[in-house]
Design a protein around this motif. Structure first.
Motif, PDB file in Angstrom:
ATOM      1  N   LEU A   7     -11.974  19.586  33.264  1.00  0.00           N
ATOM      2  CA  LEU A   7     -11.674  18.771  32.089  1.00  0.00           C
ATOM      3  C   LEU A   7     -10.229  19.029  31.683  1.00  0.00           C
ATOM      4  CD1 LEU A   7     -12.807  16.971  29.700  1.00  0.00           C
ATOM      5  CD2 LEU A   7     -13.143  19.129  28.487  1.00  0.00           C
ATOM      6  N   LEU A   8      -9.482  17.956  31.503  1.00  0.00           N
ATOM      7  CA  LEU A   8      -8.096  18.059  31.047  1.00  0.00           C
ATOM      8  C   LEU A   8      -8.026  17.478  29.640  1.00  0.00           C
ATOM      9  CD1 LEU A   8      -6.265  16.718  34.237  1.00  0.00           C
ATOM     10  CD2 LEU A   8      -6.889  19.086  33.695  1.00  0.00           C
ATOM     11  N   ARG A 120     -12.889  29.941  29.095  1.00  0.00           N
ATOM     12  CA  ARG A 120     -12.938  28.954  30.182  1.00  0.00           C
ATOM     13  C   ARG A 120     -11.623  28.199  30.383  1.00  0.00           C
ATOM     14  NH1 ARG A 120     -18.054  25.350  29.490  1.00  0.00           N
ATOM     15  NH2 ARG A 120     -17.930  25.732  27.263  1.00  0.00           N
ATOM     16  N   LEU A 121     -10.623  28.505  29.576  1.00  0.00           N
ATOM     17  CA  LEU A 121      -9.328  27.835  29.685  1.00  0.00           C
ATOM     18  C   LEU A 121      -8.652  28.260  30.985  1.00  0.00           C
ATOM     19  CD1 LEU A 121      -7.199  26.007  28.374  1.00  0.00           C
ATOM     20  CD2 LEU A 121      -6.306  28.034  27.219  1.00  0.00           C
ATOM     21  N   GLY A 122      -8.403  27.298  31.852  1.00  0.00           N
ATOM     22  CA  GLY A 122      -7.834  27.602  33.159  1.00  0.00           C
ATOM     23  C   GLY A 122      -6.364  27.282  33.284  1.00  0.00           C
ATOM     24  N   SER A 123      -5.888  26.269  32.593  1.00  0.00           N
ATOM     25  CA  SER A 123      -4.493  25.831  32.703  1.00  0.00           C
ATOM     26  C   SER A 123      -3.952  25.436  31.347  1.00  0.00           C
ATOM     27  CB  SER A 123      -4.401  24.606  33.607  1.00  0.00           C
ATOM     28  OG  SER A 123      -3.999  24.936  34.882  1.00  0.00           O
ATOM     29  N   GLN A 124      -2.658  25.673  31.171  1.00  0.00           N
ATOM     30  CA  GLN A 124      -1.999  25.288  29.935  1.00  0.00           C
ATOM     31  C   GLN A 124      -0.671  24.614  30.248  1.00  0.00           C
ATOM     32  OE1 GLN A 124      -1.926  28.358  26.854  1.00  0.00           O
ATOM     33  NE2 GLN A 124      -3.191  29.624  28.196  1.00  0.00           N
ATOM     34  N   VAL A 125      -0.414  23.519  29.561  1.00  0.00           N
ATOM     35  CA  VAL A 125       0.852  22.797  29.704  1.00  0.00           C
ATOM     36  C   VAL A 125       1.403  22.609  28.299  1.00  0.00           C
ATOM     37  CG1 VAL A 125       1.948  20.642  30.424  1.00  0.00           C
ATOM     38  CG2 VAL A 125       0.078  21.604  31.786  1.00  0.00           C
ATOM     39  N   PRO A 134      -2.096   8.958  33.649  1.00  0.00           N
ATOM     40  CA  PRO A 134      -2.952  10.002  34.218  1.00  0.00           C
ATOM     41  C   PRO A 134      -2.274  10.728  35.390  1.00  0.00           C
ATOM     42  CG  PRO A 134      -4.243   8.045  33.770  1.00  0.00           C
ATOM     43  CD  PRO A 134      -2.808   7.685  33.532  1.00  0.00           C
ATOM     44  N   GLN A 135      -1.471  10.024  36.157  1.00  0.00           N
ATOM     45  CA  GLN A 135      -0.764  10.650  37.274  1.00  0.00           C
ATOM     46  C   GLN A 135       0.243  11.694  36.770  1.00  0.00           C
ATOM     47  OE1 GLN A 135      -1.442  10.482  40.474  1.00  0.00           O
ATOM     48  NE2 GLN A 135       0.211  11.894  40.960  1.00  0.00           N
ATOM     49  N   ASP A 136       0.956  11.377  35.699  1.00  0.00           N
ATOM     50  CA  ASP A 136       1.890  12.342  35.107  1.00  0.00           C
ATOM     51  C   ASP A 136       1.153  13.562  34.562  1.00  0.00           C
ATOM     52  OD1 ASP A 136       4.018  10.664  35.686  1.00  0.00           O
ATOM     53  OD2 ASP A 136       4.149   9.838  33.648  1.00  0.00           O
ATOM     54  N   VAL A 137      -0.008  13.328  33.972  1.00  0.00           N
ATOM     55  CA  VAL A 137      -0.829  14.433  33.461  1.00  0.00           C
ATOM     56  C   VAL A 137      -1.264  15.316  34.620  1.00  0.00           C
ATOM     57  CG1 VAL A 137      -3.026  15.002  32.349  1.00  0.00           C
ATOM     58  CG2 VAL A 137      -1.586  13.183  31.406  1.00  0.00           C
ATOM     59  N   LYS A 138      -1.729  14.703  35.687  1.00  0.00           N
ATOM     60  CA  LYS A 138      -2.169  15.455  36.870  1.00  0.00           C
ATOM     61  C   LYS A 138      -1.033  16.312  37.416  1.00  0.00           C
ATOM     62  CE  LYS A 138      -3.714  14.928  41.577  1.00  0.00           C
ATOM     63  NZ  LYS A 138      -3.810  14.066  42.727  1.00  0.00           N
ATOM     64  N   GLU A 139       0.137  15.723  37.556  1.00  0.00           N
ATOM     65  CA  GLU A 139       1.286  16.465  38.090  1.00  0.00           C
ATOM     66  C   GLU A 139       1.684  17.621  37.179  1.00  0.00           C
ATOM     67  OE1 GLU A 139       4.381  13.605  38.832  1.00  0.00           O
ATOM     68  OE2 GLU A 139       3.179  12.576  40.360  1.00  0.00           O
ATOM     69  N   ALA A 140       1.619  17.414  35.883  1.00  0.00           N
ATOM     70  CA  ALA A 140       1.957  18.488  34.937  1.00  0.00           C
ATOM     71  C   ALA A 140       0.997  19.650  35.087  1.00  0.00           C
ATOM     72  CB  ALA A 140       1.950  17.970  33.508  1.00  0.00           C
ATOM     73  N   PHE A 141      -0.283  19.370  35.235  1.00  0.00           N
ATOM     74  CA  PHE A 141      -1.266  20.451  35.398  1.00  0.00           C
ATOM     75  C   PHE A 141      -1.145  21.115  36.774  1.00  0.00           C
ATOM     76  CE2 PHE A 141      -3.429  18.737  31.671  1.00  0.00           C
ATOM     77  CZ  PHE A 141      -3.814  19.912  31.036  1.00  0.00           C
ATOM     78  N   GLU A 142      -0.798  20.348  37.785  1.00  0.00           N
ATOM     79  CA  GLU A 142      -0.610  20.961  39.119  1.00  0.00           C
ATOM     80  C   GLU A 142       0.558  21.933  39.124  1.00  0.00           C
ATOM     81  OE1 GLU A 142      -2.345  17.448  42.041  1.00  0.00           O
ATOM     82  OE2 GLU A 142      -0.217  17.447  41.545  1.00  0.00           O
ATOM     83  N   ASN A 143       1.584  21.656  38.305  1.00  0.00           N
ATOM     84  CA  ASN A 143       2.750  22.519  38.248  1.00  0.00           C
ATOM     85  C   ASN A 143       2.644  23.605  37.187  1.00  0.00           C
ATOM     86  OD1 ASN A 143       4.039  21.001  40.265  1.00  0.00           O
ATOM     87  ND2 ASN A 143       4.748  19.523  38.765  1.00  0.00           N
ATOM     88  N   ALA A 144       1.525  23.617  36.457  1.00  0.00           N
ATOM     89  CA  ALA A 144       1.345  24.593  35.373  1.00  0.00           C
ATOM     90  C   ALA A 144       1.027  25.970  35.915  1.00  0.00           C
ATOM     91  CB  ALA A 144       0.225  24.140  34.450  1.00  0.00           C
ATOM     92  N   THR A 145       1.380  26.942  35.119  1.00  0.00           N
ATOM     93  CA  THR A 145       0.979  28.309  35.429  1.00  0.00           C
ATOM     94  C   THR A 145      -0.175  28.672  34.511  1.00  0.00           C
ATOM     95  OG1 THR A 145       2.553  29.199  33.837  1.00  0.00           O
ATOM     96  CG2 THR A 145       3.293  28.992  36.114  1.00  0.00           C
ATOM     97  N   GLY A 146      -1.143  29.403  35.019  1.00  0.00           N
ATOM     98  CA  GLY A 146      -2.307  29.895  34.311  1.00  0.00           C
ATOM     99  C   GLY A 146      -2.596  29.466  32.972  1.00  0.00           C
TER     100      GLY A 146
END
Length: 146
Positions: A7-8, A120-125, A134-146
């Protein structure tokens, strides 16, 4: 590249977008929630006339009361966002989630989510992506650190 959370959550003060990710990592919009406190000016939500004391030549004490009111409304907004996150996690039964919020409110939002949600929080942007694709959101989370 690490897998995206199930879930994002993308939010700012006035709007929350929730995306579920599929097996291929594509985000699909699940829900949109608007928070009136975050989108409106304080003058549109309240009036200072009832709290002002009669005083000739000046406005009264309403300006002294404005800052605590603004702070209180912001806290209420953060609580509502956190409650919505908790509801989404419970309803969808996801194991991991990610939060994307502007840096100036990101930490405050995390102060109000439940302990279970924090675990349960896995990623933070720390960016404002509410109006992004949605594509920009996906890319931001892919480049996020923990």
């Amino acid at each position: 590249m690490k897998p995206l959370p199930s879930l994002l959550v993308v939010t700012d003060r006035g709007r929350l977008l929730a995306y579920l990710t599929d097996e291929a990592g594509r985000p699909r919009l699940l829900s949109t929630t608007e928070f009136k406190e975050g989108n409106k000016k304080i003058s549109e939500l309240v009036t200072d006339q009832a709290g002002a004391f009669p005083n000739t030549g000046s406005v009264g004490t309403s300006s002294a009361e404005r800052m605590p009111l603004v702070a209180e409304m912001e806290v209420r907004c953060f609580r509502k966002i956190a409650e919505e996150v908790d509801k989404l996690l419970k309803r969808e039964g996801v194991t991991t989630w990610g939060l994307c919020a502007p840096s100036e409110i990101h930490g405050a939002l995390l102060d109000f989510v439940s302990r279970d949600a924090l675990e349960r929080l896995g990623s933070q942007v720390r960016r404002d992506l509410v109006n992004s694709s949605p594509q920009d959101v996906k890319e931001a989370f892919e480049n996020a650190t923990g």
